[in-house]
Design an enzyme around this catalytic site. Structure first.
Site, PDB file in Angstrom:
ATOM      1  N   LYS A  30      -1.910 -19.370  -5.603  1.00 23.14           N
ATOM      2  CA  LYS A  30      -1.744 -18.823  -6.769  1.00 23.14           C
ATOM      3  C   LYS A  30      -1.995 -19.861  -7.849  1.00 23.14           C
ATOM      4  O   LYS A  30      -2.286 -19.243  -8.938  1.00 23.14           O
ATOM      5  CB  LYS A  30       0.008 -18.453  -6.985  1.00 23.14           C
ATOM      6  CG  LYS A  30       0.042 -17.209  -6.033  1.00 23.14           C
ATOM      7  CD  LYS A  30       1.722 -17.064  -5.857  1.00 23.14           C
ATOM      8  CE  LYS A  30       1.744 -15.881  -4.924  1.00 23.14           C
ATOM      9  NZ  LYS A  30       3.225 -15.722  -4.496  1.00 23.14           N
ATOM     10  N   ILE A  76       5.277  -9.406 -12.071  1.00 27.16           N
ATOM     11  CA  ILE A  76       5.161 -10.181 -13.856  1.00 27.16           C
ATOM     12  C   ILE A  76       3.866  -9.889 -14.265  1.00 27.16           C
ATOM     13  O   ILE A  76       2.692 -10.440 -13.758  1.00 27.16           O
ATOM     14  CB  ILE A  76       5.574 -11.336 -13.603  1.00 27.16           C
ATOM     15  CG1 ILE A  76       6.860 -11.790 -12.768  1.00 27.16           C
ATOM     16  CG2 ILE A  76       5.652 -12.261 -14.919  1.00 27.16           C
ATOM     17  CD1 ILE A  76       7.492 -13.110 -12.504  1.00 27.16           C
ATOM     18  N   ASP A 114       1.150 -20.505   0.059  1.00 23.91           N
ATOM     19  CA  ASP A 114       0.974 -19.288  -0.965  1.00 23.91           C
ATOM     20  C   ASP A 114       1.041 -19.774  -2.452  1.00 23.91           C
ATOM     21  O   ASP A 114       0.234 -19.331  -3.267  1.00 23.91           O
ATOM     22  CB  ASP A 114       2.353 -18.589  -0.293  1.00 23.91           C
ATOM     23  CG  ASP A 114       2.306 -17.401  -1.435  1.00 23.91           C
ATOM     24  OD1 ASP A 114       1.882 -16.269  -1.153  1.00 23.91           O
ATOM     25  OD2 ASP A 114       3.256 -17.289  -2.344  1.00 23.91           O
ATOM     26  N   GLY A 146       0.749  -1.450  -0.049  1.00 21.02           N
ATOM     27  CA  GLY A 146       0.016  -0.061   0.091  1.00 21.02           C
ATOM     28  C   GLY A 146       0.725   1.289  -0.111  1.00 21.02           C
ATOM     29  O   GLY A 146       0.491   2.387  -0.691  1.00 21.02           O
TER      30      GLY A 146
HETATM   31  N1  LIG Z   1       4.486  -7.984   0.344  1.00 19.73           N
HETATM   32  C1  LIG Z   1       4.318  -8.514  -0.975  1.00 19.73           C
HETATM   33  O1  LIG Z   1       5.736  -8.701  -1.359  1.00 19.73           O
HETATM   34  C2  LIG Z   1       3.141  -8.952  -1.697  1.00 19.73           C
HETATM   35  C3  LIG Z   1       3.217  -9.437  -2.986  1.00 19.73           C
HETATM   36  C4  LIG Z   1       2.220  -9.793  -3.680  1.00 19.73           C
HETATM   37  C5  LIG Z   1       1.068  -9.761  -3.279  1.00 19.73           C
HETATM   38  N2  LIG Z   1       0.855  -9.030  -1.759  1.00 19.73           N
HETATM   39  C6  LIG Z   1      -0.402  -9.049  -1.078  1.00 19.73           C
HETATM   40  O2  LIG Z   1      -0.667  -7.729  -1.106  1.00 19.73           O
HETATM   41  C7  LIG Z   1      -1.554  -7.668   0.327  1.00 19.73           C
HETATM   42  C8  LIG Z   1      -1.005  -6.777   1.295  1.00 19.73           C
HETATM   43  O3  LIG Z   1       0.480  -7.208   1.420  1.00 19.73           O
HETATM   44  P1  LIG Z   1       1.365  -6.331   2.550  1.00 19.73           P
HETATM   45  O4  LIG Z   1       2.667  -7.098   2.395  1.00 19.73           O
HETATM   46  O5  LIG Z   1       1.178  -5.078   1.942  1.00 19.73           O
HETATM   47  O6  LIG Z   1       0.926  -6.555   3.818  1.00 19.73           O
HETATM   48  P2  LIG Z   1       1.362  -5.635   5.132  1.00 19.73           P
HETATM   49  O7  LIG Z   1       2.517  -5.091   4.968  1.00 19.73           O
HETATM   50  O8  LIG Z   1       0.698  -6.549   6.330  1.00 19.73           O
HETATM   51  O9  LIG Z   1       0.169  -4.487   5.155  1.00 19.73           O
HETATM   52  C9  LIG Z   1      -1.239  -4.565   5.525  1.00 19.73           C
HETATM   53  C10 LIG Z   1      -1.984  -3.261   5.760  1.00 19.73           C
HETATM   54  O10 LIG Z   1      -3.436  -3.475   6.033  1.00 19.73           O
HETATM   55  C11 LIG Z   1      -3.605  -2.869   7.001  1.00 19.73           C
HETATM   56  N3  LIG Z   1      -4.832  -3.635   7.936  1.00 19.73           N
HETATM   57  C12 LIG Z   1      -4.807  -4.794   8.463  1.00 19.73           C
HETATM   58  N4  LIG Z   1      -5.947  -5.094   8.842  1.00 19.73           N
HETATM   59  C13 LIG Z   1      -6.906  -3.928   8.442  1.00 19.73           C
HETATM   60  C14 LIG Z   1      -8.208  -3.491   8.608  1.00 19.73           C
HETATM   61  N5  LIG Z   1      -8.708  -4.500   9.583  1.00 19.73           N
HETATM   62  N6  LIG Z   1      -8.624  -2.367   8.595  1.00 19.73           N
HETATM   63  C15 LIG Z   1      -7.802  -1.731   7.565  1.00 19.73           C
HETATM   64  N7  LIG Z   1      -6.491  -1.797   7.550  1.00 19.73           N
HETATM   65  C16 LIG Z   1      -6.084  -3.056   7.852  1.00 19.73           C
HETATM   66  C17 LIG Z   1      -2.337  -2.663   8.029  1.00 19.73           C
HETATM   67  O11 LIG Z   1      -2.555  -1.427   8.741  1.00 19.73           O
HETATM   68  P3  LIG Z   1      -1.291  -1.114   9.796  1.00 19.73           P
HETATM   69  O12 LIG Z   1      -0.483  -0.510   8.852  1.00 19.73           O
HETATM   70  O13 LIG Z   1      -2.096   0.110  10.788  1.00 19.73           O
HETATM   71  O14 LIG Z   1      -1.043  -2.263  10.553  1.00 19.73           O
HETATM   72  C18 LIG Z   1      -1.236  -2.516   7.049  1.00 19.73           C
HETATM   73  O15 LIG Z   1      -1.442  -1.182   6.436  1.00 19.73           O
HETATM   74  C19 LIG Z   1      -1.772  -9.138   0.812  1.00 19.73           C
HETATM   75  O16 LIG Z   1      -2.721  -9.641   0.042  1.00 19.73           O
HETATM   76  C20 LIG Z   1      -0.530  -9.770   0.102  1.00 19.73           C
HETATM   77  O17 LIG Z   1      -0.902 -11.258   0.069  1.00 19.73           O
HETATM   78  C21 LIG Z   1       1.863  -8.799  -1.167  1.00 19.73           C
END
Ligand SMILES: NC(=O)c1ccc[n+]([C@@H]2O[C@H](COP(=O)([O-])OP(=O)(O)OC[C@H]3O[C@@H](n4cnc5c(N)ncnc54)[C@H](OP(=O)(O)O)[C@@H]3O)[C@@H](O)[C@H]2O)c1
Length: 429
Positions: free
Chosen positions: A205, A136, A201, A15
């Site tokens: 996918k 990708i 994971d 995000g």
């Molecule tokens: N990280 C990667 O490389 C990657 C790659 C591909 C896909 N994804 C996918 O992308 C998504 C996000 O991954 P991420 O790595 O960015 O996760 P992350 O770093 O854990 O971030 C999750 C975010 O969601 C917020 N959140 C959690 N519970 C919430 C709620 N109930 N209401 C509102 N906000 C809430 C958290 O808030 P706080 O910041 O306040 O805790 C945090 O900002 C997942 O579905 C993941 O599978 C990630």
């Protein structure tokens, strides 16, 4: 033109990079879409948390439900992850006529049908390029570019953490535990690595890939799943000695008669000459075989904030263009209505190492047992002598059920002291 308003759910690894790109690329994005994008709200769990990007305090909220229902919002981007509250929020957004972009593989693989149905009912878009293989471009090629072809097989490395671990084991001879520890130190593996190393994971996918490739509804429960925790340094060395490398593969393949498909995630040996063998470190790559297009390979970064945000931004541009044009992107395609066959019906090959008694007749007895199960042997070689004698066998193609039954019978033979390792072999047919 009046701006399209974007609500962002989640401001973590992905995000925060979405916010950065929306800001840094604002002018280009507006030119490409034909209207500016405006970040109108950011839902998070903890308001006071320090973030990797500056967010105007008045944009932050913990009330995601109200944000997705706001009349002025056009596009909702979900990067919270997990099943709930993500599902309720996405459904609510779609019901409220918004277009949705999500990176949530777990939710799509568990209950994609509910999301698609909400998109259909709300006449909105549901885009999810970032959910498989990060940066990708893979889902759009499957959903759109290959919509005129017949996809036969998708074979990929879709989890960077396990690829990093297996690559370290291959290049340094490290054990699984040591390679995992290094991956954790470098930030490639989570403190709790279960989702990655046990294949959950990759299985999510694989379900998404199979559903798009075969125009059928597929969930994570349809995927046969095995992780990499049992792989030893000896397995890796043995593969190397035979010109193979061990990779955790996601494999979606139509059956020979085309009436069903197999979808599975497990470690497998692939020849070092196969294009996937050269995929090193935490990179991802997916090999697609289509009837007319032939073999295609997609390669790049499968995770990380900026790479994943790139895929999210691509989707935002696509859904924004659709809204302006008053149209929608592709809906769910399940017309083929094929189902996944059980793992036992999958046709594969096997590499087996047997610790055996070094005496006359052993090879004949072992070969006879393979024949009884209708499994033919491609190569066999003996290594060591006396108590160290080992037979290393590679089979021809057989059903997984026949191969499993063969292994069970081998374990019961007196002359077999141990079935030291069993590994499927892929990518050389
Ligand atoms: N990280 C990667 O490389 C990657 C790659 C591909 C896909 N994804 C996918 O992308 C998504 C996000 O991954 P991420 O790595 O960015 O996760 P992350 O770093 O854990 O971030 C999750 C975010 O969601 C917020 N959140 C959690 N519970 C919430 C709620 N109930 N209401 C509102 N906000 C809430 C958290 O808030 P706080 O910041 O306040 O805790 C945090 O900002 C997942 O579905 C993941 O599978 C990630």
């Amino acid at each position: 033109m009046k701006p399209l308003k974007v609500a962002l759910l989640g401001c973590g690894v992905v995000g925060s990079q979405v916010i950065r790109l929306l800001d840094e690329q604002a002018a280009d994005l507006a030119a490409r879409i034909g209207a500016p994008l405006e970040l109108a709200g950011v839902a998070v769990r903890r308001l006071g948390r320090k973030r990797d990007v500056e967010v105007a305090p008045d944009l932050l909220t913990t009330d995601a439900e109200t944000l997705v229902a706001r009349d002025d919002i056009d596009i909702v981007v979900e990067v919270i992850g997990g099943i709930e509250p993500a599902r309720t929020l996405i459904v609510s957004a779609l019901n409220n006529g918004k277009s949705v972009v999500t990176a949530n593989k777990a939710l799509l693989a568990e209950d994609g049908a509910t999301l698609y149905e909400a998109a259909r009912a709300g006449n909105g878009d549901l885009y999810f390029e970032a959910s498989v293989a990060g940066a990708i471009p893979l889902l759009r090629p499957l959903r759109e570019s290959l919509a005129g072809d017949h996809v036969k097989r998708v074979l990929g490395i879709v989890n960077g953490t396990t690829n990093y671990i297996l690559d370290k084991m291959d290049t340094t001879g490290a054990s699984f535990t040591d390679a995992l520890e290094e991956a954790q130190t470098l930030g490639y593996a989570e403190a709790d690595p279960t989702a990655d190393v046990e294949g959950f994971d990759a299985a999510a996918k694989a379900a998404i890939l199979a559903s798009l490739a075969f125009h059928s509804r597929v969930t994570a429960a349809d995927v046969h799943r095995e992780g990499i925790t049992e792989i030893t340094a000896t397995d890796v060395a043995s593969a190397k000695a035979m010109g193979y490398v061990i990779k955790l593969l996601a494999i979606c393949a139509r059956s020979d008669d085309g009436r069903s498909f197999g979808v599975r995630v497990h470690p497998a040996m692939i020849p070092r000459t196969h294009p996937l063998a050269g995929v090193r470190e935490a990179y991802n790559a997916v090999f697609v075989e289509a009837e007319s297009a032939g073999q295609l390979m997609f390669y790049g970064k499968g995770a990380g904030g900026a790479p994943t945000a790139s895929a999210v931004l691509g989707d935002i541009v696509a859904v924004a263009r659709n809204r302006i044009a008053g149209t929608r992107g592709p809906a769910e395609s399940t017309y083929a209505d094929l189902s996944a066959h059980p793992m036992g019906e999958t046709v594969t090959r096997c590499h087996v190492a047997l610790d055996v008694a070094d005496k006359p007749g052993v090879l004949a007895t072992v070969a006879d047992l393979f024949a009884k199960h209708d499994v033919s042997i491609q190569t066999v070689r003996q290594e060591g002598h006396g108590d160290d004698a080992q037979l290393v066998i590679v089979t021809h193609r057989a059903t997984d059920a026949a191969l499993t039954a063969t292994m069970e019978s081998l374990r019961e033979l007196d002359i077999v002291r141990a079935v030291a390792s069993v590994m499927r072999v892929e990518g050389d047919d």
